[in-house]
Write a protein that holds these residues in place. Structure first.
Motif, PDB file in Angstrom:
ATOM      1  N   GLN A 108      -0.872  12.757  -3.417  1.00 50.84           N
ATOM      2  CA  GLN A 108       0.039  11.660  -3.742  1.00 50.84           C
ATOM      3  C   GLN A 108       0.965  11.432  -2.554  1.00 50.84           C
ATOM      4  OE1 GLN A 108       2.795  12.500  -7.040  1.00 50.84           O
ATOM      5  NE2 GLN A 108       2.178  10.618  -8.054  1.00 50.84           N
ATOM      6  N   SER A 109       1.366  10.175  -2.358  1.00 51.63           N
ATOM      7  CA  SER A 109       2.301   9.872  -1.273  1.00 51.63           C
ATOM      8  C   SER A 109       3.736   9.995  -1.787  1.00 51.63           C
ATOM      9  CB  SER A 109       2.074   8.451  -0.750  1.00 51.63           C
ATOM     10  OG  SER A 109       2.513   7.499  -1.709  1.00 51.63           O
ATOM     11  N   SER A 110       4.677  10.082  -0.856  1.00 56.03           N
ATOM     12  CA  SER A 110       6.097  10.153  -1.241  1.00 56.03           C
ATOM     13  C   SER A 110       6.495   8.886  -1.998  1.00 56.03           C
ATOM     14  CB  SER A 110       6.972  10.340  -0.001  1.00 56.03           C
ATOM     15  OG  SER A 110       6.786   9.282   0.912  1.00 56.03           O
ATOM     16  N   ASN A 122       0.847  -1.196   0.000  1.00 54.72           N
ATOM     17  CA  ASN A 122       0.000   0.000   0.000  1.00 54.72           C
ATOM     18  C   ASN A 122       0.882   1.244   0.000  1.00 54.72           C
ATOM     19  OD1 ASN A 122      -1.695   2.094   0.524  1.00 54.72           O
ATOM     20  ND2 ASN A 122      -2.340   1.389   2.543  1.00 54.72           N
ATOM     21  N   PRO A 123       0.854   2.017  -1.080  1.00 52.70           N
ATOM     22  CA  PRO A 123       1.733   3.195  -1.150  1.00 52.70           C
ATOM     23  C   PRO A 123       1.379   4.251  -0.104  1.00 52.70           C
ATOM     24  CG  PRO A 123       0.181   3.191  -2.983  1.00 52.70           C
ATOM     25  CD  PRO A 123       0.021   1.877  -2.283  1.00 52.70           C
ATOM     26  N   HIS A 124       0.183   4.149   0.481  1.00 48.61           N
ATOM     27  CA  HIS A 124      -0.211   5.117   1.506  1.00 48.61           C
ATOM     28  C   HIS A 124       0.034   4.586   2.914  1.00 48.61           C
ATOM     29  CE1 HIS A 124      -3.099   7.686  -1.149  1.00 48.61           C
ATOM     30  NE2 HIS A 124      -1.998   7.345  -1.771  1.00 48.61           N
ATOM     31  N   ALA A 125       0.773   3.461   2.997  1.00 50.92           N
ATOM     32  CA  ALA A 125       0.935   2.820   4.300  1.00 50.92           C
ATOM     33  C   ALA A 125       1.654   3.715   5.305  1.00 50.92           C
ATOM     34  CB  ALA A 125       1.685   1.505   4.131  1.00 50.92           C
ATOM     35  N   ASN A 126       2.648   4.483   4.848  1.00 48.04           N
ATOM     36  CA  ASN A 126       3.460   5.280   5.771  1.00 48.04           C
ATOM     37  C   ASN A 126       2.783   6.609   6.062  1.00 48.04           C
ATOM     38  OD1 ASN A 126       5.549   6.047   7.401  1.00 48.04           O
ATOM     39  ND2 ASN A 126       6.855   6.726   5.738  1.00 48.04           N
TER      40      ASN A 126
END
Length: 236
Positions: free
Chosen positions: A105-107, A3-7
């Protein structure tokens, strides 16, 4: 699947989204950001030729720094996971007549979409809000072109930072909404330097960021005990 939004802390995003409408009010709750912004922008401008440079502003919030960098001639991509703050940032461009590419957008997503794509990456006052600082630093390093620079600012984990940021700003002066800062998540410069090294970056400078909330003056200082800003370089 990763999940790219996990952090990300959803609670943190909600907190900043709540501030969104007042983000550009220099006398509102984002007041310290307005006062610190020129010093931060200057710190970046002294170390990167901004005219025509591709710059990423990670955790851009309502766009204070993004706009300052765009005004200096940079092509800025501003990312944040707060949908409301990105909306506010986009709306403010109508007022400032600047161009910034704002994205929800996530990093991790930006690093994957544009690896080694930027001449400079800024990540101000964000690392103390993410669950996994090391993962964030790796994302930031991945965005840098060889020879490019990373700029970060955060709060030191010292008793005086606790006093200034948490007791001072949040409780006594009510400058920041309560719960904005979690002391255990603050990073010492030595700890952040280690994360940068692990990500293959070379630390070039650490400077203290001093702020007097009464006069609303901010300046660079040798004292890093409360806020500090740093510059690191990706080897060419």
């Amino acid at each position: 699947m990763h999940n790219p939004h996990a952090n990300v802390s959803l609670e943190e995003i909600a907190r900043f989204d709540k501030l969104a409408a007042r983000w550009w009010d220099p006398d509102g709750e984002s007041r310290p950001l307005h006062d610190l912004n020129p010093v931060r922008a200057q710190y970046v401008a002294e170390r990167v030729a901004l005219q025509g440079a591709k710059v990423a502003d990670v955790g851009c919030g309502g766009g204070l720094l993004s706009e300052a960098l765009a005004r200096a001639g940079a092509q800025v991509t501003g990312i944040d996971l707060g949908e409301k703050v990105i909306e506010i940032a986009r709306l403010h461009l109508y007022e400032s007549n600047l161009t910034v590419d704002y994205r929800v957008q996530s990093s991790t997503e930006l690093a994957a979409a544009e690896p080694a794509g930027f001449d400079a990456v800024c990540c101000m006052e964000m690392i103390e809000h993410v669950p996994d600082p090391e993962a964030l630093v790796h994302d930031l390093a991945a965005m840098l072109k060889p020879g490019a620079r990373l700029f970060m600012s955060t709060l030191n984990r010292t008793p005086v930072a606790f006093g200034a940021a948490i007791l001072g700003a949040e409780y006594l002066m009510r400058l920041l909404p309560r719960g904005t800062h979690h002391y255990a998540q603050f990073l010492k410069p030595s700890e952040l330097a280690r994360l940068l090294r692990h990500a293959g970056l070379e630390l070039e400078d650490v400077s203290g960021l001093a702020y007097n909330p009464l006069t609303r003056k901010a300046w660079l200082s040798r004292v890093t005990a409360v806020n500090y800003v740093l510059c690191a370089r990706k080897p060419a």
